[in-house]
Write an enzyme that holds these catalytic residues in place. Structure first.
Site, PDB file in Angstrom:
ATOM      1  N   HIS A  82     -55.220  13.106  48.795  1.00 35.18           N
ATOM      2  CA  HIS A  82     -54.686  12.419  49.887  1.00 35.18           C
ATOM      3  C   HIS A  82     -52.931  12.577  49.880  1.00 35.18           C
ATOM      4  O   HIS A  82     -51.992  11.627  50.608  1.00 35.18           O
ATOM      5  CB  HIS A  82     -55.614  10.859  50.503  1.00 35.18           C
ATOM      6  CG  HIS A  82     -54.653  10.595  49.777  1.00 35.18           C
ATOM      7  ND1 HIS A  82     -56.001   9.520  48.893  1.00 35.18           N
ATOM      8  CD2 HIS A  82     -53.698   8.661  49.960  1.00 35.18           C
ATOM      9  CE1 HIS A  82     -55.483   8.563  48.044  1.00 35.18           C
ATOM     10  NE2 HIS A  82     -54.423   8.302  49.254  1.00 35.18           N
ATOM     11  N   HIS A  97     -47.996  10.501  51.018  1.00 32.29           N
ATOM     12  CA  HIS A  97     -49.194   9.490  51.543  1.00 32.29           C
ATOM     13  C   HIS A  97     -49.472  10.233  52.894  1.00 32.29           C
ATOM     14  O   HIS A  97     -49.093   9.772  54.211  1.00 32.29           O
ATOM     15  CB  HIS A  97     -48.807   8.053  51.697  1.00 32.29           C
ATOM     16  CG  HIS A  97     -50.405   7.713  51.145  1.00 32.29           C
ATOM     17  ND1 HIS A  97     -51.380   7.403  52.383  1.00 32.29           N
ATOM     18  CD2 HIS A  97     -51.206   7.296  49.937  1.00 32.29           C
ATOM     19  CE1 HIS A  97     -52.246   6.258  52.146  1.00 32.29           C
ATOM     20  NE2 HIS A  97     -51.696   6.538  50.638  1.00 32.29           N
TER      21      HIS A  97
END
Length: 175
Positions: A82, A97
């Protein structure tokens, strides 16, 4: 062709194709948007760590699609399903992110196309993510871009909130 080769070919063809890279104009004093969507100011990112600037100057983008492009040319310094970290060719440390608390998804719904140590060009596809899967898991899919070495610059200016295109400048840096 053996018996199991047929199953292997089916599994390989089931993976979605890697999206195409985009063209990005780069300069030593800028960082571009990794996704297209609605840019929000750092203080409006729905996560207190990023919103406070504790990790560095940041922007959030509510994405229009689930494709993340390299915001700079440089080397991959960290990669998780992620998130991905960079050291640009111009010594800018960048963290992308995807989502809030999406680490809890343990990679489900994410596909990484790069690995640590790899050199990438601005505009190269880094990863894809399934926006519906993130929503169904109860998380937000905002894409956060952080200049983690913000203190190395005399100023880090950000683009005004509003719609941005992937590859468009969102940070202007002054040494």
């Amino acid at each position: 062709m053996g018996l199991f080769d047929r199953f292997k070919k089916k599994a390989e063809s089931a993976k979605p194709a890697k999206p195409a890279d985009i063209e990005v104009a780069t300069s030593a004093d800028s960082v571009s948007a990794p996704v297209a969507g609605k840019l929000v100011a750092m203080e409006d990112i729905p996560d207190p760590v990023f919103a406070s600037g504790a990790m560095g100057k940041a922007v959030g983008i509510w994405p229009n699609e689930g494709v993340v492009y390299a915001p700079v040319s440089g080397s991959i310094t960290a990669g998780m399903p992620h998130a991905v970290g960079f050291m640009s060719d111009d010594d800018v440390e960048v963290l992308i992110h995807v989502g809030i608390d999406t680490v809890e998804m343990k990679g489900d719904g994410f596909r990484m196309f790069v690995e640590r140590g790899q050199h990438v060009k601005a505009g190269q596809v880094l990863m894809t993510f399934d926006r519906d899967k993130i929503a169904k898991a109860g998380y937000k899919d905002i894409v956060i871009t952080v200049i983690t070495n913000s203190d190395s610059f005399s100023s880090v200016d950000t683009h005004e909130p509003g719609e941005v295109q992937a590859g468009q400048q969102v940070f202007k840096l002054t040494k």
